[in-house]
Design an enzyme around this catalytic site. Structure first.
Site, PDB file in Angstrom:
ATOM      1  N   GLU A 123       1.223  -1.180  -0.271  1.00  0.00           N
ATOM      2  CA  GLU A 123      -0.297   0.505   0.322  1.00  0.00           C
ATOM      3  C   GLU A 123       0.781   1.545  -0.469  1.00  0.00           C
ATOM      4  OE1 GLU A 123      -4.104  -0.145   2.497  1.00  0.00           O
ATOM      5  OE2 GLU A 123      -2.608  -1.649   3.256  1.00  0.00           O
ATOM      6  N   ARG A 293      -0.228   8.697   1.754  1.00  0.00           N
ATOM      7  CA  ARG A 293      -1.490   8.465   1.339  1.00  0.00           C
ATOM      8  C   ARG A 293      -2.078  10.353   1.473  1.00  0.00           C
ATOM      9  NH1 ARG A 293      -5.095   5.177   5.443  1.00  0.00           N
ATOM     10  NH2 ARG A 293      -3.910   3.470   3.854  1.00  0.00           N
ATOM     11  N   ARG A 387      -0.344   8.726   9.129  1.00  0.00           N
ATOM     12  CA  ARG A 387      -0.729   7.041   9.313  1.00  0.00           C
ATOM     13  C   ARG A 387       0.067   6.240   8.126  1.00  0.00           C
ATOM     14  NH1 ARG A 387      -3.807   2.778   8.838  1.00  0.00           N
ATOM     15  NH2 ARG A 387      -5.703   4.466   8.388  1.00  0.00           N
TER      16      ARG A 387
HETATM   17  P1  FAD Z   1     -12.780   0.560  16.259  1.00  0.00           P
HETATM   18  O1  FAD Z   1     -12.774  -0.853  15.088  1.00  0.00           O
HETATM   19  O2  FAD Z   1     -13.614   1.397  15.817  1.00  0.00           O
HETATM   20  O3  FAD Z   1     -13.957   0.066  17.994  1.00  0.00           O
HETATM   21  C1  FAD Z   1     -14.441   0.955  18.230  1.00  0.00           C
HETATM   22  C2  FAD Z   1     -15.482   0.410  19.252  1.00  0.00           C
HETATM   23  O4  FAD Z   1     -15.518   1.326  20.064  1.00  0.00           O
HETATM   24  C3  FAD Z   1     -16.218  -0.128  18.362  1.00  0.00           C
HETATM   25  O5  FAD Z   1     -16.826  -1.552  19.196  1.00  0.00           O
HETATM   26  C4  FAD Z   1     -17.758   1.228  19.388  1.00  0.00           C
HETATM   27  O6  FAD Z   1     -19.054   0.637  19.032  1.00  0.00           O
HETATM   28  C5  FAD Z   1     -16.948   1.172  20.600  1.00  0.00           C
HETATM   29  N1  FAD Z   1     -17.379   2.544  20.996  1.00  0.00           N
HETATM   30  C6  FAD Z   1     -17.337   3.892  20.346  1.00  0.00           C
HETATM   31  N2  FAD Z   1     -18.039   5.249  21.166  1.00  0.00           N
HETATM   32  C7  FAD Z   1     -18.387   4.377  22.684  1.00  0.00           C
HETATM   33  C8  FAD Z   1     -19.145   4.360  24.125  1.00  0.00           C
HETATM   34  N3  FAD Z   1     -19.038   6.052  23.883  1.00  0.00           N
HETATM   35  N4  FAD Z   1     -18.969   4.126  24.793  1.00  0.00           N
HETATM   36  C9  FAD Z   1     -18.505   2.331  24.005  1.00  0.00           C
HETATM   37  N5  FAD Z   1     -18.156   2.077  23.207  1.00  0.00           N
HETATM   38  C10 FAD Z   1     -18.037   2.859  22.419  1.00  0.00           C
HETATM   39  N6  FAD Z   1      -6.494  -0.191   9.756  1.00  0.00           N
HETATM   40  C11 FAD Z   1      -5.472  -0.420   9.111  1.00  0.00           C
HETATM   41  O7  FAD Z   1      -4.308  -0.929   9.840  1.00  0.00           O
HETATM   42  N7  FAD Z   1      -5.550  -1.434   7.968  1.00  0.00           N
HETATM   43  C12 FAD Z   1      -6.232  -1.491   6.949  1.00  0.00           C
HETATM   44  O8  FAD Z   1      -6.886  -2.667   5.785  1.00  0.00           O
HETATM   45  C13 FAD Z   1      -8.222   0.167   7.540  1.00  0.00           C
HETATM   46  N8  FAD Z   1      -8.793   0.158   6.237  1.00  0.00           N
HETATM   47  C14 FAD Z   1      -9.568   0.788   7.341  1.00  0.00           C
HETATM   48  C15 FAD Z   1     -11.155   0.585   5.790  1.00  0.00           C
HETATM   49  C16 FAD Z   1     -11.913   1.532   7.045  1.00  0.00           C
HETATM   50  C17 FAD Z   1     -13.358   1.665   5.554  1.00  0.00           C
HETATM   51  C18 FAD Z   1     -11.725   2.315   7.665  1.00  0.00           C
HETATM   52  C19 FAD Z   1     -13.161   3.230   7.913  1.00  0.00           C
HETATM   53  C20 FAD Z   1     -10.390   2.040   8.287  1.00  0.00           C
HETATM   54  C21 FAD Z   1      -9.403   1.133   8.262  1.00  0.00           C
HETATM   55  N9  FAD Z   1      -8.358   1.188   8.370  1.00  0.00           N
HETATM   56  C22 FAD Z   1      -7.210   0.443   8.465  1.00  0.00           C
HETATM   57  C23 FAD Z   1      -8.098   1.954  10.494  1.00  0.00           C
HETATM   58  C24 FAD Z   1      -8.574   0.973  11.362  1.00  0.00           C
HETATM   59  O9  FAD Z   1      -9.307   0.881  10.499  1.00  0.00           O
HETATM   60  C25 FAD Z   1      -8.638   1.242  12.189  1.00  0.00           C
HETATM   61  O10 FAD Z   1      -7.863   2.591  12.593  1.00  0.00           O
HETATM   62  C26 FAD Z   1      -9.143   0.409  13.458  1.00  0.00           C
HETATM   63  O11 FAD Z   1      -9.337  -0.796  12.962  1.00  0.00           O
HETATM   64  C27 FAD Z   1      -9.504   1.230  14.859  1.00  0.00           C
HETATM   65  O12 FAD Z   1      -9.709   0.133  15.488  1.00  0.00           O
HETATM   66  P2  FAD Z   1     -10.435   0.536  17.014  1.00  0.00           P
HETATM   67  O13 FAD Z   1     -10.219  -0.687  18.051  1.00  0.00           O
HETATM   68  O14 FAD Z   1      -9.257   1.869  18.126  1.00  0.00           O
HETATM   69  O15 FAD Z   1     -11.285   0.688  17.090  1.00  0.00           O
HETATM   70  C1  SIN Z   2      -6.710   0.475   2.498  1.00  0.00           C
HETATM   71  O1  SIN Z   2      -7.644  -0.673   2.660  1.00  0.00           O
HETATM   72  O2  SIN Z   2      -6.999   1.418   2.398  1.00  0.00           O
HETATM   73  C2  SIN Z   2      -6.836   1.128   4.037  1.00  0.00           C
HETATM   74  C3  SIN Z   2      -5.928   1.024   4.781  1.00  0.00           C
HETATM   75  C4  SIN Z   2      -5.632   1.623   5.641  1.00  0.00           C
HETATM   76  O3  SIN Z   2      -6.171   2.519   6.248  1.00  0.00           O
HETATM   77  O4  SIN Z   2      -4.649   1.703   6.916  1.00  0.00           O
END
Ligand code: FAD
Ligand code: SIN
Length: 536
Positions: A123, A293, A387
């Site tokens: 990527e 990016r 990032r």
């Molecule tokens: P999240 O997975 O967002 O989880 C947050 C949790 O907190 C959820 O369960 C939510 O319901 C809960 N929550 C929120 N507010 C509250 C509250 N007030 N009370 C209780 N619960 C709450 N990153 C990569 O490294 N590789 C990738 O390929 C990639 N692709 C992506 C594609 C997309 C479309 C998106 C949106 C992001 C992508 N990212 C990728 C980024 C990555 O997915 C996220 O940064 C990462 O999953 C965040 O994980 P997290 O556990 O911090 O938060």
């Molecule tokens: C993507 O698959 O392009 C998202 C990857 C990322 O946010 O790290």
């Protein structure tokens, strides 16, 4: 000042409360539990909602032949545009491979070649193929599935769904000793309640919903970051909102979550074209369409502005078996009337990721005792000003494990919360849409003093629209407001362009600004700022 909410009608207890069920929350919960502590995991919607399950491209880790943590470190530092914290990056890249192996041991299955070896893709910003993926472009869904299975198998982890954490409970010394939350449940745990705990881990993910168009799901309203600010913690780097370059363009009138076209599609050979059919990234960066990016997003935005067009094109027609390699993306393109095997895909940037967040140390500790933050809500310093692709899932895995070790080694006794005497603050849910539009207009891919000040003025006006009816939409809108103010204030402070912060009035990177903007919010709602030099 805390949010206006009813008095807790019920109380429960656990050693550790984890807020959020994405990669960060689930990993932390499993590791805290492995240390023999009781865990209550609360999550505001269904357990698999959050950004994690939407992740497409994959997880970056130096596991492939010839790859090393040092090479991964170099790419991370370059993408971070001089603002990464070297120690945090070292932790990420050196502990990353083991964290991924542990995820595999927990049941996650990654795509392999015909000979059975893990397949790695590429990527933006990576100089080699180092990204593990699952189900082609459904990596997050597989990570989420595997971790949730592991959680289900552990009776020491209690999970409450539809439980929105509102604010931290704090003792007389300010130490966090639990949370208030609102549960849409039944029986004894319905409505506002409280959990008393010896530590709280915020893992509530990103804040993409601050903007009108985002790749983030609707739960990404930055609740945990706002909660931490109200508890007295500091945030850093919040001006660095990453805009993903290739989000499927449909119709500017459609707000909310938009379908992502993974960077891995460019990693497998797709390239960008402007409306004249010309490739425009080749002259801009040695990695061309796979430049970091921020650089690709800015160039797309420049093309759109220069030619007054709403999107550019992604040509993926040369990718063999597109539908098999990228089944999720293929389905969303088809659902929107585009066959990427034969047609160009219209794409434009949209808000994607918060590179900053609550300032934490290498063990996820905030400046407030008892409060830890993990995953996208945190600012470990590993991402700097932008990032590197696929470093986010990795960060959740690596720092979730570190937080659990720190908690296991340093868990304080349960202390007693003091009742907050302030009335509490709450804004009307009706501010959400104007706030999002104003942020996209004035604090988006490109900002200036003028646009930021206009947005701040709009936010100030919106802050007069208070509410006296505590409910989910009002708590979320109030959190979005606090974060929007923090982003705009940070962006106004930083009079330079760097990483994903692009000031049209300060187009150059200024070495004087090789420092973090660290902000804090006091009990009366006043902001203060300090600056921390970065040597990376
Ligand atoms: P999240 O997975 O967002 O989880 C947050 C949790 O907190 C959820 O369960 C939510 O319901 C809960 N929550 C929120 N507010 C509250 C509250 N007030 N009370 C209780 N619960 C709450 N990153 C990569 O490294 N590789 C990738 O390929 C990639 N692709 C992506 C594609 C997309 C479309 C998106 C949106 C992001 C992508 N990212 C990728 C980024 C990555 O997915 C996220 O940064 C990462 O999953 C965040 O994980 P997290 O556990 O911090 O938060
Ligand atoms: C993507 O698959 O392009 C998202 C990857 C990322 O946010 O790290």
């Amino acid at each position: 000042m805390k949010l206006l909410a009813g008095k807790p009608g019920w109380t429960t207890k656990a050693d550790v409360v984890v807020i959020g069920s994405g990669v960060a929350g689930l990993t932390t919960a499993l590791n805290v539990r492995a240390a023999g502590l009781s865990v209550l995991l609360v999550t505001k919607a269904k357990v698999d909602e959050g950004s994690t399950k939407w992740a497409q491209g994959g997880i970056a880790a130096a596991l492939g032949p010839g790859d090393t943590p040092d090479q991964h470190q170099l790419d991370t530092l370059v993408a971070g545009a001089g603002l990464c914290d070297l120690a945090a990056v070292k932790v990420l890249v050196t502990e990353g491979p083991e964290a991924v192996r542990k995820l595999i041991a927990r049941g996650a299955v990654f795509d392999t070649s015909e000979s059975g070896e893990i397949s790695f893709t590429r990527e933006g910003g990576h100089h080699r193929n180092r990204i593990l993926h699952a189900g082609g472009d459904a990596t997050g869904a597989e990570v989420s599935r595997a971790l949730l299975e592991a959680i289900k198998g552990d009776s020491g982890i209690e999970v409450i769904e539809q439980a929105l954490a509102i604010d931290a409970l704090q003792d007389a010394q300010g130490q966090v000793c639990g949370v208030t939350l609102h549960v849409i449940g039944e029986g004894s745990r319905d409505g506002v309640g409280q959990v008393l705990s010896r530590a709280v881990v915020v893992a509530t993910g990103g804040l993409g919903q601050v903007y009108s168009q985002t790749t983030n799901p609707s739960v990404s309203t930055g609740d945990g970051v706002a909660l931490a600010l109200r508890a007295g913690a500091e945030v850093a780097d919040v001006e660095f909102i990453q805009f993903h370059p290739t989000v499927l363009w449909r119709d500017t009138a459609q707000g909310g979550q938009q379908p992502l076209i993974s960077e891995a599609v460019r990693g497998e050979g797709a390239f960008l074209l402007n409306h004249k059919g010309e490739r425009f990234m080749q002259k801009k960066h040695e990695l061309a369409d796979l430049a970091p990016r921020d650089i690709v997003a800015k160039e797309i935005f420049s093309q759109m502005r220069q030619w007054n067009i709403p999107h550019v094109w992604l040509d993926a027609t040369g990718i063999k078996d597109f539908d098999l390699r990228f089944p999720t993306i293929f389905a969303s393109c088809i659902a929107n009337g585009i066959d990427p095997r034969k047609q160009l895909i219209p794409v434009a940037p949209a808000s994607h990721y918060a590179s900053g967040g609550v300032l934490v140390d290498l063990n996820g500790r905030t400046s407030v005792k008892g409060l830890y933050v993990c995953g996208e809500s945190a600012c470990t310093g590993a991402h700097g000003a932008n990032r590197l692709a696929s470093n986010s899932l990795l960060e959740g895995l690596v720092f979730g494990a570190r937080i659990a070790s720190d908690i296991a080694a340093n868990l304080p006794e349960q202390s007693t919360p003091v009742e907050d005497q302030n009335e509490g603050f709450l804004l009307s849910p009706a501010i959400k849409l104007p706030l999002q539009l104003s942020m996209s207009e004035g604090a988006g891919v490109m900002r200036s003093e003028e646009s930021l000040k206009e947005t701040l003025a709009t936010l100030t006006q919106l802050s007069t629209r208070t509410s006296s009816e505590p409910r989910i939409e009002a708590w979320e809108a109030s959190n979005l407001y606090i974060l929007a103010v923090a982003i705009v204030r940070g962006a106004l402070e930083r009079t330079e362009s760097r990483g994903s912060h692009w000031r049209t009035d300060y187009p150059l990177t200024d070495p004087h600004w090789q420092k973090r903007v660290v902000q804090k919010y006091d009990l009366s709602g006043k902001w203060s700022v300090r600056f921390v030099e970065v040597t990376s």
